[in-house]
Design a protein around this motif. Structure first.
Motif, PDB file in Angstrom:
ATOM      1  N   SER A  85       0.813  -1.217   0.000  1.00 26.71           N
ATOM      2  CA  SER A  85       0.000   0.000   0.000  1.00 26.71           C
ATOM      3  C   SER A  85       0.847   1.266   0.000  1.00 26.71           C
ATOM      4  O   SER A  85       0.452   2.283  -0.578  1.00 26.71           O
ATOM      5  N   MET A  86       2.022   1.209   0.631  1.00 26.36           N
ATOM      6  CA  MET A  86       2.864   2.395   0.711  1.00 26.36           C
ATOM      7  C   MET A  86       3.574   2.715  -0.605  1.00 26.36           C
ATOM      8  O   MET A  86       4.216   3.763  -0.723  1.00 26.36           O
ATOM      9  N   HIS A  87       3.421   1.843  -1.595  1.00 30.27           N
ATOM     10  CA  HIS A  87       3.965   2.170  -2.907  1.00 30.27           C
ATOM     11  C   HIS A  87       3.166   3.276  -3.592  1.00 30.27           C
ATOM     12  O   HIS A  87       3.550   3.754  -4.665  1.00 30.27           O
ATOM     13  N   LYS A  88       2.085   3.701  -2.968  1.00 30.71           N
ATOM     14  CA  LYS A  88       1.359   4.871  -3.469  1.00 30.71           C
ATOM     15  C   LYS A  88       2.263   6.102  -3.465  1.00 30.71           C
ATOM     16  O   LYS A  88       2.107   7.000  -4.308  1.00 30.71           O
ATOM     17  N   VAL A  89       3.218   6.146  -2.540  1.00 26.69           N
ATOM     18  CA  VAL A  89       4.128   7.294  -2.460  1.00 26.69           C
ATOM     19  C   VAL A  89       5.516   6.945  -3.011  1.00 26.69           C
ATOM     20  O   VAL A  89       6.497   7.627  -2.736  1.00 26.69           O
ATOM     21  N   TYR A  90       5.568   5.884  -3.810  1.00 26.63           N
ATOM     22  CA  TYR A  90       6.848   5.403  -4.340  1.00 26.63           C
ATOM     23  C   TYR A  90       7.631   6.499  -5.053  1.00 26.63           C
ATOM     24  O   TYR A  90       8.840   6.650  -4.831  1.00 26.63           O
ATOM     25  N   ASP A  91       6.988   7.241  -5.931  1.00 31.17           N
ATOM     26  CA  ASP A  91       7.706   8.229  -6.740  1.00 31.17           C
ATOM     27  C   ASP A  91       8.420   9.260  -5.870  1.00 31.17           C
ATOM     28  O   ASP A  91       9.562   9.649  -6.154  1.00 31.17           O
ATOM     29  N   LYS A  92       7.766   9.693  -4.799  1.00 26.61           N
ATOM     30  CA  LYS A  92       8.384  10.693  -3.923  1.00 26.61           C
ATOM     31  C   LYS A  92       9.531  10.081  -3.118  1.00 26.61           C
ATOM     32  O   LYS A  92      10.555  10.738  -2.897  1.00 26.61           O
ATOM     33  N   VAL A  93       9.373   8.826  -2.723  1.00 26.08           N
ATOM     34  CA  VAL A  93      10.453   8.154  -1.985  1.00 26.08           C
ATOM     35  C   VAL A  93      11.653   7.949  -2.903  1.00 26.08           C
ATOM     36  O   VAL A  93      12.801   8.216  -2.521  1.00 26.08           O
ATOM     37  N   ALA A  94      11.401   7.479  -4.118  1.00 21.99           N
ATOM     38  CA  ALA A  94      12.496   7.234  -5.056  1.00 21.99           C
ATOM     39  C   ALA A  94      13.243   8.514  -5.396  1.00 21.99           C
ATOM     40  O   ALA A  94      14.465   8.498  -5.610  1.00 21.99           O
ATOM     41  N   ALA A  95      12.513   9.638  -5.430  1.00 22.72           N
ATOM     42  CA  ALA A  95      13.147  10.919  -5.751  1.00 22.72           C
ATOM     43  C   ALA A  95      13.993  11.456  -4.607  1.00 22.72           C
ATOM     44  O   ALA A  95      14.828  12.338  -4.813  1.00 22.72           O
ATOM     45  N   ALA A  96      13.793  10.924  -3.411  1.00 21.95           N
ATOM     46  CA  ALA A  96      14.489  11.430  -2.227  1.00 21.95           C
ATOM     47  C   ALA A  96      15.874  10.822  -2.046  1.00 21.95           C
ATOM     48  O   ALA A  96      16.646  11.289  -1.195  1.00 21.95           O
ATOM     49  N   VAL A  97      16.188   9.774  -2.810  1.00 24.20           N
ATOM     50  CA  VAL A  97      17.473   9.093  -2.647  1.00 24.20           C
ATOM     51  C   VAL A  97      18.143   8.925  -4.003  1.00 24.20           C
ATOM     52  O   VAL A  97      17.502   9.023  -5.055  1.00 24.20           O
TER      53      VAL A  97
END
Length: 229
Positions: A85-97
């Motif tokens: 379910s938390m992959h809903k924010v995947y794009d923002k997480v991936a952009a942070a690292v």
């Protein structure tokens, strides 16, 4: 072996499964004395459970992005989000690292495509099954998903949050999922996707009416592929 980071705690039950799966797969490749080079940050699930508003999801994106950054700073060469379910924010997480964040639905879709699966059913929490962020990753691999039935969606969501995430397994839940899978097979599904890390507690992955794609296991396999480079 390359070190990998896991954002966990969503729930602790799924985090335990990731730890076991990754280490068992590493041992299968490298020997029984070998352990996975793994960093885990276990978040407080109370801050992330049953999110609904844009503000809540924005806060979740910040929490997970900060976690991914800390794992990177600690030496992780790639990151996993230990919850579908938390992959809903995947794009923002991936952009942070600056290191890869391995997407669970992407690796599942790749495996299903390689196996020639073109029609499937998706089981998981309400947001995974009903929203597009997860479904579109599978559809992009040529997989047609059965339309969700709200009564079934609500019951699976209840079982996940009220039982499985508490570590509780019941025969009633097992029977419910088996009945649903039988119906879905009759509706033309070639396979079932377990889009929740806890569902393997009540679904027999190895002996079922449909081939089962256990997202947690497949995600762990992708993590081990990365570890060994």
């Amino acid at each position: 072996m390359r070190k990998i980071g896991l954002i966990g705690g969503m729930s602790w039950v799924s985090t335990r499964t990731y730890y076991e799966d990754i280490n068992q797969l590493v041992q299968a490749r490298a020997g029984m004395d070998v352990s996975a080079p793994l960093l885990i940050e276990s978040l407080n699930f109370a801050d992330l459970v049953r999110l609904s508003t844009p503000e809540q999801w924005a806060n979740a994106a910040e929490i997970l992005s900060d976690s991914a950054h800390r794992l990177e700073q600690a030496g992780a060469t790639a990151v996993l989000i230990g919850a579908n379910s938390m992959h809903k924010v995947y794009d923002k997480v991936a952009a942070a690292v600056s290191v890869p964040v391995i997407h669970i639905a992407e690796v599942v879709g790749n495996k299903m495509k390689a196996d020639g699966i073109t029609s499937a059913t998706l089981l998981g929490t309400r947001n995974v099954v009903m929203e597009s962020f997860y479904r579109k990753r599978l559809v992009a691999h040529g997989i047609t998903l059965l339309p969700p039935v709200m009564e079934e969606v609500e019951e699976v969501d209840r079982i996940i949050y009220e039982e499985l995430m508490q570590g509780k397994v019941t025969r009633a839940a097992e029977r419910t999922l088996k009945s649903m899978l039988t119906t879905m097979a009759n509706q033309g599904a070639q396979a079932a996707v377990l889009g929740c890390t806890e569902l393997d507690m009540i679904v027999d992955v190895d002996a079922n009416v449909l081939p089962i794609y256990d997202c947690t296991r497949i995600h762990a396999e992708a993590a081990v592929d990365w570890i060994f480079g």
